[in-house]
Scaffold this motif. Structure first.
Motif, PDB file in Angstrom:
ATOM      1  N   ILE A 352     -65.991  28.483  29.976  1.00  0.00           N
ATOM      2  CA  ILE A 352     -66.693  28.665  31.255  1.00  0.00           C
ATOM      3  C   ILE A 352     -66.513  27.454  32.174  1.00  0.00           C
ATOM      4  O   ILE A 352     -66.051  27.595  33.314  1.00  0.00           O
ATOM      5  N   PRO A 353     -66.844  26.223  31.735  1.00  0.00           N
ATOM      6  CA  PRO A 353     -66.625  25.081  32.640  1.00  0.00           C
ATOM      7  C   PRO A 353     -65.151  24.762  32.860  1.00  0.00           C
ATOM      8  O   PRO A 353     -64.777  24.199  33.899  1.00  0.00           O
ATOM      9  N   LEU A 354     -64.303  25.126  31.895  1.00  0.00           N
ATOM     10  CA  LEU A 354     -62.866  24.909  32.060  1.00  0.00           C
ATOM     11  C   LEU A 354     -62.338  25.671  33.274  1.00  0.00           C
ATOM     12  O   LEU A 354     -61.449  25.195  33.980  1.00  0.00           O
ATOM     13  N   VAL A 355     -62.910  26.843  33.520  1.00  0.00           N
ATOM     14  CA  VAL A 355     -62.512  27.651  34.678  1.00  0.00           C
ATOM     15  C   VAL A 355     -63.295  27.249  35.926  1.00  0.00           C
ATOM     16  O   VAL A 355     -62.732  27.084  37.010  1.00  0.00           O
ATOM     17  N   LEU A 356     -64.621  27.055  35.769  1.00  0.00           N
ATOM     18  CA  LEU A 356     -65.476  26.777  36.931  1.00  0.00           C
ATOM     19  C   LEU A 356     -65.159  25.434  37.580  1.00  0.00           C
ATOM     20  O   LEU A 356     -65.179  25.321  38.806  1.00  0.00           O
ATOM     21  N   GLY A 357     -64.860  24.406  36.761  1.00  0.00           N
ATOM     22  CA  GLY A 357     -64.602  23.074  37.308  1.00  0.00           C
ATOM     23  C   GLY A 357     -63.450  23.053  38.294  1.00  0.00           C
ATOM     24  O   GLY A 357     -63.624  22.641  39.461  1.00  0.00           O
ATOM     25  N   PRO A 358     -62.248  23.485  37.888  1.00  0.00           N
ATOM     26  CA  PRO A 358     -61.125  23.498  38.829  1.00  0.00           C
ATOM     27  C   PRO A 358     -61.345  24.396  40.047  1.00  0.00           C
ATOM     28  O   PRO A 358     -60.920  24.049  41.154  1.00  0.00           O
ATOM     29  N   VAL A 359     -62.013  25.544  39.850  1.00  0.00           N
ATOM     30  CA  VAL A 359     -62.289  26.435  40.988  1.00  0.00           C
ATOM     31  C   VAL A 359     -63.178  25.725  42.001  1.00  0.00           C
ATOM     32  O   VAL A 359     -62.941  25.783  43.216  1.00  0.00           O
ATOM     33  N   ALA A 360     -64.212  25.026  41.517  1.00  0.00           N
ATOM     34  CA  ALA A 360     -65.142  24.338  42.413  1.00  0.00           C
ATOM     35  C   ALA A 360     -64.439  23.256  43.226  1.00  0.00           C
ATOM     36  O   ALA A 360     -64.602  23.182  44.453  1.00  0.00           O
ATOM     37  N   ILE A 361     -63.631  22.420  42.572  1.00  0.00           N
ATOM     38  CA  ILE A 361     -62.999  21.332  43.330  1.00  0.00           C
ATOM     39  C   ILE A 361     -61.837  21.842  44.179  1.00  0.00           C
ATOM     40  O   ILE A 361     -61.469  21.208  45.168  1.00  0.00           O
ATOM     41  N   THR A 362     -61.281  22.991  43.822  1.00  0.00           N
ATOM     42  CA  THR A 362     -60.274  23.615  44.699  1.00  0.00           C
ATOM     43  C   THR A 362     -60.910  23.984  46.037  1.00  0.00           C
ATOM     44  O   THR A 362     -60.337  23.729  47.106  1.00  0.00           O
ATOM     45  N   ILE A 363     -62.091  24.574  45.976  1.00  0.00           N
ATOM     46  CA  ILE A 363     -62.802  24.953  47.206  1.00  0.00           C
ATOM     47  C   ILE A 363     -63.160  23.710  48.009  1.00  0.00           C
ATOM     48  O   ILE A 363     -62.955  23.646  49.227  1.00  0.00           O
ATOM     49  N   VAL A 364     -63.705  22.691  47.316  1.00  0.00           N
ATOM     50  CA  VAL A 364     -64.093  21.444  47.995  1.00  0.00           C
ATOM     51  C   VAL A 364     -62.882  20.786  48.647  1.00  0.00           C
ATOM     52  O   VAL A 364     -62.923  20.384  49.822  1.00  0.00           O
TER      53      VAL A 364
END
Length: 445
Positions: A352-364
């Motif tokens: 879950i965090p392996l996917v959520l982390g990169p997605v979050a900083i991609t948006i940022v």
């Protein structure tokens, strides 16, 4: 969680493994990878030419003369600006190797076919008048990044035809006693003749259309739409990091699979940024392959943040030691100690965090660059092992890129912390039981 793990193991993993091993995709991926060192070399000279320091251009001119700026960029011209010629050769070579046929002949046929399909004229302005110059292979244009898609298609088609001729023995047989090198060269004669005639006919066909060349046709019907819909927007970027992270969660190197598919559409965007920098303008594109390099801080999944959490927040002795051992590799974007040591691979809590982390900083990162808070990637390619923060500065040519990566690490740490806490608590309990059982055994003795 068990259903997710079952789906990943039984359905997704076999499909992803098959996709990664697909012969033609592997040839494209390996062809680009084999050329990557030369792009890095070209990028180093771009950095020398346009190093982000005040007064750098004036200093170059003062030390080496006015023409030094254009002289030092020549290695970029012979790497980036005729990239399609190298790519068609590399992919043809790799695909022919997989078929175990003469890879060198396939590469030569790939190059000659690509040139046959490409313009060999250019225009120059002299005293305000435009003149057409024939029999010229230009630096840049369709021989550069814009021709990559045609180079890929050409390489695959040419090698498949060559393989068909060889495997069906449609070749000239030389008598016994002829050296193998000579015999192998003549075996390419018939398929080579057929391939070049076919490419000549394709060229003639497109000359009868409004496109004139297959490049224009492919670029308008495939490349531009793909860049707009998938490659050069926020949703495409999110999909890219999601796919790469999900593939890593089952132990597959997602970058080699996804990048191999997307790289042909990123390279022209990167080249457009380089051209803008050379012209003294701001880079027009946010999404390039280097944009994703900034996301993978410590490797795929941005796992350097996990290393810091294990070192400074974990109570488990095993996790603390794992964090310490993973720091040096993580600083050079090598994530295997965390992926397989924590583990994250096939761990429902870690996925879950392996996917959520990169997605979050991609948006940022995308929004920060879209609103010009952070500088955009210049198009310069640097080795993927370049440490974070230094990496952000070199990719954007600005201190804001370095600061952004520090912010990214903090964001990923916040996302990972609740999951690390769960895993850490469980690991501490297991370690306590091991110590307790060991004490009991020593007392019984």
């Amino acid at each position: 969680m068990s259903r997710i793990q079952s789906f990943l193991e039984n359905r997704f993993a076999p499909f992803a493994t098959k996709l990664a091993g697909q012969r033609h995709l592997a040839a494209i991926r390996d062809g680009f990878i084999s050329f990557m060192p030369f792009l890095i070399i070209g990028s180093l000279f771009i950095i020398i030419q346009d190093f982000p320091a005040p007064g750098w251009q004036e200093l170059q001119a003062k030390l080496f003369g006015e023409g030094f700026n254009q002289f030092i960029i020549l290695p970029k011209r012979v790497t980036y600006d005729i990239m399609s010629l190298y790519i068609v050769a590399a992919i043809s070579y790799k695909l022919a190797q997989s078929y175990r046929i003469d890879a060198f002949s396939a590469a030569m046929l790939g190059i000659s076919s690509f040139v046959l399909l490409s313009p060999i004229t250019t225009t120059i302005d002299i005293d305000g008048q435009t003149h057409v110059v024939s029999r010229v292979i230009t630096v840049g244009g369709w021989y550069g990044t814009n021709g990559i898609l045609v180079a890929i298609i050409t390489a695959l088609v040419v090698t498949e035809i060559f393989n068909y001729f060889i495997k069906h023995n449609i070749t000239i047989k030389m008598p016994e006693g002829v050296p193998p090198a000579v015999s192998r060269a003549f075996s390419a004669l018939l398929p080579g003749f057929f391939i070049l005639v076919m490419m000549l006919l394709v060229r003639l066909l497109f000359l009868q259309t409004k496109y004139q060349y297959i490049h224009e046709f492919i670029y308008n019907l495939v490349s531009l739409p793909m860049q707009r819909i998938v490659a050069n927007n926020l949703f495409g970027a999110i999909g890219t990091v999601f796919a790469i992270s999900l593939l890593w969660s089952i132990g597959l190197n997602g970058g080699t699979i996804v990048n191999g598919i997307m790289r042909p559409f990123w390279v022209p965007l990167q080249d457009a940024n380089l051209a803008a920098i050379e012209a003294g303008k701001l880079p027009p594109n946010i999404i390039t392959e280097q944009f994703f390099d900034m996301i993978w801080i410590g490797g795929a999944g941005a796992t350097l943040a996990v290393v810091f959490l294990l070192m400074f927040k974990a109570k488990s002795r095993q996790y603390k030691e794992l964090g310490k051992m993973s720091l040096a590799p993580g600083l050079f974007n090598i994530n295997e100690p965390i992926m397989f040591g924590l583990p994250v691979v096939l761990n429902p809590i870690g996925i879950i965090p392996l996917v959520l982390g990169p997605v979050a900083i991609t948006i940022v990162n995308y929004l920060a660059m879209a609103f010009n808070i952070v500088a955009r990637p210049t198009g310069v390619i640097i080795p993927w092992t370049t440490p974070p923060i230094i990496q952000g500065f070199l990719i954007t040519g600005h201190i804001s890129g370095a600061i952004l990566q520090i912010v990214d690490i903090l964001i990923v740490m916040l996302i990972w912390w609740p999951f690390i806490a769960i895993m850490d608590k469980k690991r501490v309990e297991e370690e306590s039981k091991m110590v307790y059982n060991g004490d009991n055994k020593s007392m019984n003795m």
